[in-house]
Design an enzyme around this catalytic site. Structure first.
Site, short mmCIF file in Angstrom:
data_model
loop_
_atom_site.label_atom_id
_atom_site.label_comp_id
_atom_site.label_asym_id
_atom_site.label_seq_id
_atom_site.Cartn_x
_atom_site.Cartn_y
_atom_site.Cartn_z
N ALA A 67 86.95 5.59 58.02
CA ALA A 67 88.09 5.42 57.08
C ALA A 67 89.05 6.48 57.33
O ALA A 67 88.67 6.70 57.36
CB ALA A 67 87.14 4.94 55.97
N ASP A 68 90.04 6.06 57.16
CA ASP A 68 90.90 7.23 56.75
C ASP A 68 92.14 6.83 55.24
O ASP A 68 92.06 5.98 54.89
CB ASP A 68 92.42 7.14 57.65
#
Length: 192
Positions: A67-68
Site C-alpha cells: 500500500a501507499d
C-alpha cells in the site's frame, strides 16, 4: 498460501490484525518513491502501491499486499518530511484547510494484481504556534506522509474527515479485505 506484507509500517500490521489477518512474512520493498514530473497525487499513489507489490519477491501462490498513503494539498504531494522544519512547513500549509489523503492498495498473487485506491478529505484546524510546536516536539510526524498521523497526537488537530479513517491511518480495511478475498486469501476464517 502465505501472505506477505510488502510494507514495514507497524500501523498497517496493526490494522490488518483488527480483521484477524496476520502476515506470514514482512518484506518492505526498496523502490524509488520519487514522483514523476507533473505526476498527480492519485496516479502517483496507485503507481507506488503497484510497484511495491511487484517488487516483493514471492512464490507463485503467495499473496503480496502493499500500500501507499499520499497526502495531497491540491496537486502538491506532501511526502514524509525530512526534518522538523519540513514537517512544520507541511502542517502550516494544511492549517485551517482541507487536504486529501489517498491510500492505494495492491494485492498480487502470481502475475495477477488487484488494486483499489481510497480518497479521503481531511480538514485540519487552524494551528496556533503553541499547537504546532507541541505537536512537532512529540516526534510523531517522523516517517508519516504529510507530517502527521491521525491516530496519534495529531488526532486533536483534525476536527473532520469525509471518507475512510483506516485509509488515513494507512490501510482502508473494507477495500483491503475485498482485495485479499479476490486473490483467494481467506480473510474471514479466523486468519490463515
Amino acid at each position: 498460501m502465505r501472505l506477505i506484507l510488502g510494507s514495514g509500517s507497524p500501523r498497517r500490521r496493526d490494522l490488518l490484525a483488527q480483521i484477524g489477518v496476520v502476515a506470514d512474512d514482512i518484506r518492505p520493498p526498496d523502490i524509488d518513491e520519487t514522483p514523476l514530473k507533473n505526476e498527480l497525487p492519485r496516479p502517483y499513489c496507485a503507481r507506488m502501491a503497484r510497484e511495491k507489490a511487484l517488487a516483493v519477491t514471492a512464490g507463485a501462490d503467495d499473496v503480496v499486499l502493499s500500500a501507499d498513503t499520499t497526502v495531497a494539498l491540491g496537486r502538491r504531494i506532501l511526502g514524509k518530511p525530512a526534518d522538523a522544519g519540513e514537517a512544520a512547513q507541511f502542517l502550516l500549509a494544511m492549517s485551517g484547510r482541507r487536504h486529501t489523503v489517498i491510500t492505494a492498495v495492491a494485492v498480487r498473487r502470481g502475475e495477477q494484481v488487484w488494486e483499489r485506491d481510497v480518497v479521503t478529505t481531511v480538514r485540519m484546524k487552524r494551528l496556533s504556534d503553541e499547537e504546532l510546536n507541541a505537536y512537532l516536539a512529540t516526534g510523531d510526524w517522523q516517517g508519516k506522509a504529510g507530517g502527521y498521523g491521525i491516530q496519534g497526537p495529531a488526532g486533536a488537530l483534525i476536527p473532520w474527515i469525509q471518507g475512510s479513517f483506516t485509509a488515513v491511518v494507512g490501510l482502508p480495511l473494507c477495500e483491503t479485505a475485498g482485495l485479499l478475498q479476490a486473490a483467494g486469501y481467506p480473510v474471514y476464517q479466523g486468519g490463515a
